[in-house]
Design a protein around this motif. Structure first.
Motif, PDB file in Angstrom:
ATOM      1  N   LYS A 264       0.687  -1.016  -0.161  1.00 43.62           N
ATOM      2  CA  LYS A 264       0.163   0.147   0.137  1.00 43.62           C
ATOM      3  C   LYS A 264       0.995   1.349   0.152  1.00 43.62           C
ATOM      4  O   LYS A 264       1.902   1.217   0.888  1.00 43.62           O
ATOM      5  CB  LYS A 264      -0.868   0.061   1.217  1.00 43.62           C
TER       6      LYS A 264
ATOM      7  N   THR B  43       0.535  -4.280   3.465  1.00 41.21           N
ATOM      8  CA  THR B  43      -0.787  -3.852   3.690  1.00 41.21           C
ATOM      9  C   THR B  43      -1.035  -4.216   4.999  1.00 41.21           C
ATOM     10  O   THR B  43      -1.963  -3.342   5.703  1.00 41.21           O
ATOM     11  CB  THR B  43      -1.752  -4.762   2.478  1.00 41.21           C
TER      12      THR B  43
ATOM     13  N   ARG C 291      -6.247  10.090  -2.633  1.00 41.63           N
ATOM     14  CA  ARG C 291      -7.555   9.652  -2.182  1.00 41.63           C
ATOM     15  C   ARG C 291      -8.324   9.038  -3.226  1.00 41.63           C
ATOM     16  O   ARG C 291      -8.114   9.245  -4.692  1.00 41.63           O
ATOM     17  CB  ARG C 291      -8.088  11.456  -1.829  1.00 41.63           C
TER      18      ARG C 291
ATOM     19  N   ALA D 206      -7.105  -0.311  -5.354  1.00 37.62           N
ATOM     20  CA  ALA D 206      -6.713   0.082  -4.034  1.00 37.62           C
ATOM     21  C   ALA D 206      -5.048   0.176  -3.619  1.00 37.62           C
ATOM     22  O   ALA D 206      -4.784  -0.090  -2.447  1.00 37.62           O
ATOM     23  CB  ALA D 206      -7.717  -0.939  -3.158  1.00 37.62           C
TER      24      ALA D 206
ATOM     25  N   THR E 245      -3.423   4.656  -0.081  1.00 40.62           N
ATOM     26  CA  THR E 245      -4.480   5.059   0.949  1.00 40.62           C
ATOM     27  C   THR E 245      -3.872   6.547   1.475  1.00 40.62           C
ATOM     28  O   THR E 245      -2.914   6.907   1.443  1.00 40.62           O
ATOM     29  CB  THR E 245      -4.365   4.320   1.942  1.00 40.62           C
ATOM     30  N   ASP E 246      -5.131   7.554   1.526  1.00 41.29           N
ATOM     31  CA  ASP E 246      -4.567   8.803   2.314  1.00 41.29           C
ATOM     32  C   ASP E 246      -4.989   8.730   3.747  1.00 41.29           C
ATOM     33  O   ASP E 246      -5.040   9.848   4.325  1.00 41.29           O
ATOM     34  CB  ASP E 246      -5.553   9.936   1.563  1.00 41.29           C
ATOM     35  N   ARG E 247      -5.192   7.536   4.543  1.00 42.12           N
ATOM     36  CA  ARG E 247      -5.455   7.450   5.810  1.00 42.12           C
ATOM     37  C   ARG E 247      -4.338   8.282   6.609  1.00 42.12           C
ATOM     38  O   ARG E 247      -4.821   9.080   7.611  1.00 42.12           O
ATOM     39  CB  ARG E 247      -5.366   6.070   6.349  1.00 42.12           C
TER      40      ARG E 247
END
Length: 296
Positions: A74, A187, A253, A284, A287-289
């Motif tokens: 990721k 991930t 995002r 996927a 990720t902008d987490r």
């Protein structure tokens, strides 16, 4: 239960250096973030495959190479776009791209090398069949330059080879948006190390702010690892674009992020060049987490 140490590895490249600047400034002192310095991207990739590290700073094509073998990664940060930092350098007597016909060109067998060399040959209206391509790893670029007619390379080798009298015939600003460095993690690390990942990304952007506000002081802290003078450190960033927090949010995002679109095109390019045995699914991928957790 406290999180285990978060081990993040990289080789030497100015685009990765803000992580080490963050460490030098003490931003990771009270955290589980553990930066590991390695001599080459190959060594970093080997460690990632063996799970002896949780994540790594890599070019996007290197991420796809690891994913090709079934590893789930990721991307949590876009670190830089090469905008002149990757170059084709020739011996002093070679002053134009067209003179490369029939010559020996040393290049690393990666998509970055392929993208840069492909762009240079296209500009000279040459094909790969018109030159002799010699495989050369990053840590051997200066040796390969001595033995070949030209070399595809990047900082800090670029500065050192130019000092030997080389000519810069082509650079990544002529193939914009194609060469990207990212921070990728396994991930499962997203859920096993959330606090450390948050601190990692927060410290990175704090270091970017420090570098922008105090470039000379930052360069002094960065010179030893890059083995460049402070002036050379600052000059090396002229060939890079370091995306801001806002740009990162824009790239990472969404269900179909802009980074995934770039990675899809790159996967196709690599498959066509036989750098991948099959097109890699990048659904996927980003990720902008953790960038969302950073206060601008």
């Amino acid at each position: 239960m406290p999180e285990a140490p978060l081990r993040i590895a990289s080789n030497t490249w100015p685009g990765y250096e803000p992580l080490y600047l963050a460490r030098s400034l003490g931003y990771y002192d009270d955290s589980q973030v553990n930066l590991i310095e390695m001599t080459s991207a190959s060594e970093v990739i080997h460690a990632l495959r063996n799970h002896t590290i949780e994540g790594a700073a890599l070019t996007l094509d290197e991420v796809l190479t690891v994913m090709e073998d079934g590893y789930q990664l990721k991307v949590i940060l876009v670190m830089d776009f090469s905008n002149g930092g990757d170059v084709l350098l020739s011996k002093p007597e070679i002053t134009s791209l067209t003179q490369l016909k029939g010559k020996n060109i040393a290049v690393e067998y990666t998509a970055v090398g392929a993208i840069l060399l492909n762009g240079a040959l296209n500009a000279a209206q040459l094909s790969a069949r018109d030159v002799n391509i010699i495989a050369c790893s990053f840590d051997e670029h200066q040796v390969c330059y001595a033995q070949a007619d030209a070399v595809v390379t990047f900082e800090p080798n670029r500065t050192n080879i130019l000092a030997l009298g080389a000519n810069q015939l082509f650079d990544s600003s002529q193939v914009p948006g194609r060469i990207i460095d990212v921070l990728a993690v396994h991930t499962d690390v997203i859920d096993s190390h959330p606090k450390a990942l948050e601190q990692l990304i927060k410290g990175y952007f704090q270091a970017i702010d420090y570098f922008n506000q105090k470039p000379q002081t930052a360069a002094e802290l960065m010179k030893a690892r890059l083995q460049l003078t402070p002036r050379e450190v600052l000059l090396s960033y002229q060939g890079l674009h370091l995306p801001s927090l806002a740009e990162n949010l824009d790239l990472l995002r969404g269900e179909k992020s802009k980074l995934e679109e770039i990675a899809t095109d790159l996967s196709i390019f690599m498959h066509e060049r036989r750098l991948l045995s099959h097109k890699v699914s990048v659904e996927a991928l980003a990720t902008d987490r953790f960038t969302l957790e950073v206060n601008p």
